[in-house]
Design an enzyme around this catalytic site. Structure first.
Site, PDB file in Angstrom:
ATOM      1  N   HIS A 154       0.818  -1.205   0.000  1.00  0.00           N
ATOM      2  CA  HIS A 154       0.000   0.000   0.000  1.00  0.00           C
ATOM      3  C   HIS A 154       0.855   1.260   0.000  1.00  0.00           C
ATOM      4  O   HIS A 154       0.384   2.342  -0.375  1.00  0.00           O
ATOM      5  CB  HIS A 154      -0.931   0.012   1.218  1.00  0.00           C
ATOM      6  CG  HIS A 154      -2.162   0.845   1.023  1.00  0.00           C
ATOM      7  ND1 HIS A 154      -2.111   2.197   0.789  1.00  0.00           N
ATOM      8  CD2 HIS A 154      -3.475   0.519   1.017  1.00  0.00           C
ATOM      9  CE1 HIS A 154      -3.344   2.679   0.662  1.00  0.00           C
ATOM     10  NE2 HIS A 154      -4.185   1.673   0.782  1.00  0.00           N
ATOM     11  N   GLY A 159      -5.692   1.800  -3.949  1.00  0.00           N
ATOM     12  CA  GLY A 159      -6.566   0.911  -4.698  1.00  0.00           C
ATOM     13  C   GLY A 159      -6.658   1.260  -6.169  1.00  0.00           C
ATOM     14  O   GLY A 159      -6.607   0.383  -7.042  1.00  0.00           O
ATOM     15  N   ARG A 260     -24.909   7.301  -2.898  1.00  0.00           N
ATOM     16  CA  ARG A 260     -24.975   5.927  -2.381  1.00  0.00           C
ATOM     17  C   ARG A 260     -24.030   5.771  -1.200  1.00  0.00           C
ATOM     18  O   ARG A 260     -24.381   5.169  -0.187  1.00  0.00           O
ATOM     19  CB  ARG A 260     -24.602   4.923  -3.479  1.00  0.00           C
ATOM     20  CG  ARG A 260     -25.612   4.742  -4.567  1.00  0.00           C
ATOM     21  CD  ARG A 260     -25.133   3.732  -5.595  1.00  0.00           C
ATOM     22  NE  ARG A 260     -23.876   4.131  -6.221  1.00  0.00           N
ATOM     23  CZ  ARG A 260     -23.214   3.409  -7.129  1.00  0.00           C
ATOM     24  NH1 ARG A 260     -23.711   2.239  -7.500  1.00  0.00           N
ATOM     25  NH2 ARG A 260     -22.090   3.835  -7.650  1.00  0.00           N
ATOM     26  N   ASP A 291     -10.659  10.138  -2.120  1.00  0.00           N
ATOM     27  CA  ASP A 291      -9.673  10.188  -3.200  1.00  0.00           C
ATOM     28  C   ASP A 291      -9.504  11.634  -3.645  1.00  0.00           C
ATOM     29  O   ASP A 291     -10.476  12.317  -3.964  1.00  0.00           O
ATOM     30  CB  ASP A 291     -10.151   9.324  -4.379  1.00  0.00           C
ATOM     31  CG  ASP A 291      -9.087   9.158  -5.453  1.00  0.00           C
ATOM     32  OD1 ASP A 291      -8.076   9.886  -5.416  1.00  0.00           O
ATOM     33  OD2 ASP A 291      -9.258   8.300  -6.335  1.00  0.00           O
ATOM     34  N   ARG A 295      -9.705  16.401  -6.773  1.00  0.00           N
ATOM     35  CA  ARG A 295      -9.962  17.491  -5.839  1.00  0.00           C
ATOM     36  C   ARG A 295      -8.801  18.479  -5.773  1.00  0.00           C
ATOM     37  O   ARG A 295      -8.972  19.614  -5.330  1.00  0.00           O
ATOM     38  CB  ARG A 295     -10.262  16.934  -4.438  1.00  0.00           C
ATOM     39  CG  ARG A 295     -11.580  16.158  -4.399  1.00  0.00           C
ATOM     40  CD  ARG A 295     -11.816  15.477  -3.070  1.00  0.00           C
ATOM     41  NE  ARG A 295     -13.077  14.744  -3.084  1.00  0.00           N
ATOM     42  CZ  ARG A 295     -14.235  15.234  -2.640  1.00  0.00           C
ATOM     43  NH1 ARG A 295     -14.282  16.439  -2.119  1.00  0.00           N
ATOM     44  NH2 ARG A 295     -15.343  14.515  -2.711  1.00  0.00           N
ATOM     45  N   SER A 384     -15.131   3.064   0.257  1.00  0.00           N
ATOM     46  CA  SER A 384     -15.911   2.824  -0.960  1.00  0.00           C
ATOM     47  C   SER A 384     -15.019   2.323  -2.085  1.00  0.00           C
ATOM     48  O   SER A 384     -14.005   2.947  -2.409  1.00  0.00           O
ATOM     49  CB  SER A 384     -16.604   4.110  -1.403  1.00  0.00           C
ATOM     50  OG  SER A 384     -17.214   3.927  -2.674  1.00  0.00           O
ATOM     51  N   ASP A 394      -9.357  -9.770 -17.314  1.00  0.00           N
ATOM     52  CA  ASP A 394      -9.224 -10.816 -18.335  1.00  0.00           C
ATOM     53  C   ASP A 394      -7.792 -10.855 -18.838  1.00  0.00           C
ATOM     54  O   ASP A 394      -7.328  -9.936 -19.513  1.00  0.00           O
ATOM     55  CB  ASP A 394     -10.200 -10.534 -19.476  1.00  0.00           C
ATOM     56  CG  ASP A 394     -10.139 -11.574 -20.589  1.00  0.00           C
ATOM     57  OD1 ASP A 394      -9.394 -12.574 -20.441  1.00  0.00           O
ATOM     58  OD2 ASP A 394     -10.822 -11.377 -21.600  1.00  0.00           O
TER      59      ASP A 394
END
Length: 451
Positions: A154, A159, A260, A291, A295, A384, A394
């Site tokens: 990390h 992510g 959400r 994130d 911003r 989130s 794939d």
């Protein structure tokens, strides 16, 4: 599950890459400084011949590391809780394993502690300067299916950046060109620069204060000792819409409907307070991971490779959260998120640069430390993944049939909101939640009670 490890390789970049010490931004060096795991399952097919799979993965990984060369390097402590990235092309670890299990033995791929056998283990007793930043494990099942387990430091990638790497690696494995090249230079976040003493520093409560303890306790040591469990809680689109309607209360709403994330995070917060049976006056905090890519002004370039997230804190009392409508919890979360603008982000960098030592801002639990952030009872953290491209990986033999999470990466109060793998196109979501065992059943009841 019995997993046998056949062999391990070191995969290095296919071509010479830049070598030297790369300064890390302050955001790279706070929060989690361990590895983050992900897991993908692929069903048997004519294309899934293990020898071909191994060759394809190793060759394409080697080519991907030419572009994402920081992953082939090593970290090094430079004192005062700070790290730098040594780009030396030392390579990444690639493990081959086999299991006598079959894919269908996972049933509906509900969260399982057996996943941990399919994800590479990181030995943190090894000095950090010797640890690979990326470890890959390919496990072949008796049925002919495989799993791909990844664990990525990390410190090097958040992510968004980790998934950028995986998707580009998959493109190369399919014989396609890179879609978006990584932007490696972290000077945009003033990596390695000294503090600017004249720069104004705002009030950063996420750094300046510790999350609340339970009333009557002076630390969280006893809470850390309690057994936890992980649940995967599905929300259909109609349930999500119902929660959003519940949150959109004109007396509390600030103009636009709650997102959400704001809605579901508020619902989780309320349900956790009820399930934990807090006193009404119990202070409680919710950690929000924001994130900053868009911003900052100007925004960071596409493909920025590193950490760009900042944790901010929403605070309330359990009594207020439980007694007031869902919109109250959502409004607290929105208010915390809205503080994160260009000025606040640059102030946060300056605040961290001014610190004599960064250790107290680091989550060291996997390294055996007791310090660092803790969002257990009475607090939670809701992350989130709703906008991350976590599905459809794939490598040339089709998309995964499932993407799994490792239970060992969760602590009490950790939660994650992500799209449902099978039904994500219709708007269904999944909440991955870790709570103390004694609180989980009550939480589930409250979670679904009104929806």
């Amino acid at each position: 599950m019995v997993v046998s490890y056949k062999t391990s390789y070191t995969v290095k970049p296919a071509e010479p890459t830049w070598t030297g010490s790369l300064s890390l931004s302050e955001w790279d060096q706070i929060g989690s400084i361990t590895h983050v795991p992900t897991l993908y399952f692929y069903q048997p097919s004519q294309k899934l011949l293990i020898d071909t799979v191994i060759t394809t993965l190793k060759d394409s990984l080697s080519r991907a590391l030419v572009h994402f060369y920081p992953l082939a390097g090593r970290l090094r402590w430079i004192g005062h809780g700070r790290l730098e990235l040594v780009c030396n092309a030392a390579g990444v670890q690639f493990i081959e394993a086999v299991s006598q299990s079959k894919l269908y033995s996972f049933g509906e791929f509900s969260q399982s502690p057996e996943y941990d056998f399919l994800i590479p283990t990181v030995d943190y007793t090894i000095p950090i300067q010797e640890l690979p930043l990326l470890i890959v494990q390919v496990t072949k099942f008796q049925c002919g299916g495989i799993s791909l387990g990844f664990t990525i430091s990390h410190v090097v990638a958040d992510g968004q950046s980790a998934l950028h790497f995986l998707s580009e690696w998959a493109r190369l494995a399919r014989g396609e060109a890179l879609a978006v090249s990584p932007f490696i230079d972290r000077k945009l976040l003033r990596a390695g620069d000294p503090p600017v003493l004249a720069h104004p520093i705002l009030d950063h409560t996420e750094f300046n204060s510790h999350p609340p303890h339970l009333i009557g306790q002076t630390n969280n040591i006893e809470e850390r000792k309690k057994k936890t469990t992980v649940a995967m809680l599905k929300l259909t689109k109609s349930q999500v819409d119902k929660l959003k309607n519940m949150a959109t209360n004109k007396s509390l709403n600030t103009g636009r409907p709650y997102s959400r994330y704001e809605t579901i995070a508020g619902h989780i917060w309320q349900c956790a307070c009820k399930a934990r049976d807090h006193n009404a006056e119990q202070p409680t905090a919710l950690g929000v991971c924001v994130d900053s890519r868009s911003r900052l002004q100007p925004p960071l370039p596409p493909g920025y490779f590193g950490n760009t997230t900042l944790d901010v804190i929403a605070v309330s009392s359990s009594g207020e959260l439980i007694s007031k409508p869902l919109g109250y919890a959502a409004s607290k979360i929105r208010k915390a998120i809205m503080t994160v603008n260009d000025e606040y982000l640059r102030s946060g960098i300056e605040f961290l640069k001014s610190q004599a030592d960064l250790t107290k801002f680091q989550d060291l639990h996997a390294l055996g430390g007791d310090d660092g952030p803790f969002y257990g009872n009475p607090n939670i953290q809701v992350v989130s993944w709703l906008t991350l491209p976590i599905y459809g990986l794939d490598f040339g033999w089709g998309r995964e049939v499932h993407m799994g999470l490792a239970a060992h990466d969760f602590n009490d109060g950790d939660s994650l909101i992500l799209l449902s793998h099978d039904d994500h196109e219709d708007g269904s979501l999944v909440v991955a939640l870790c709570l103390q065992i004694s609180h989980m059943e009550a939480f589930k009841n409250y979670f679904y009670q009104d929806i």
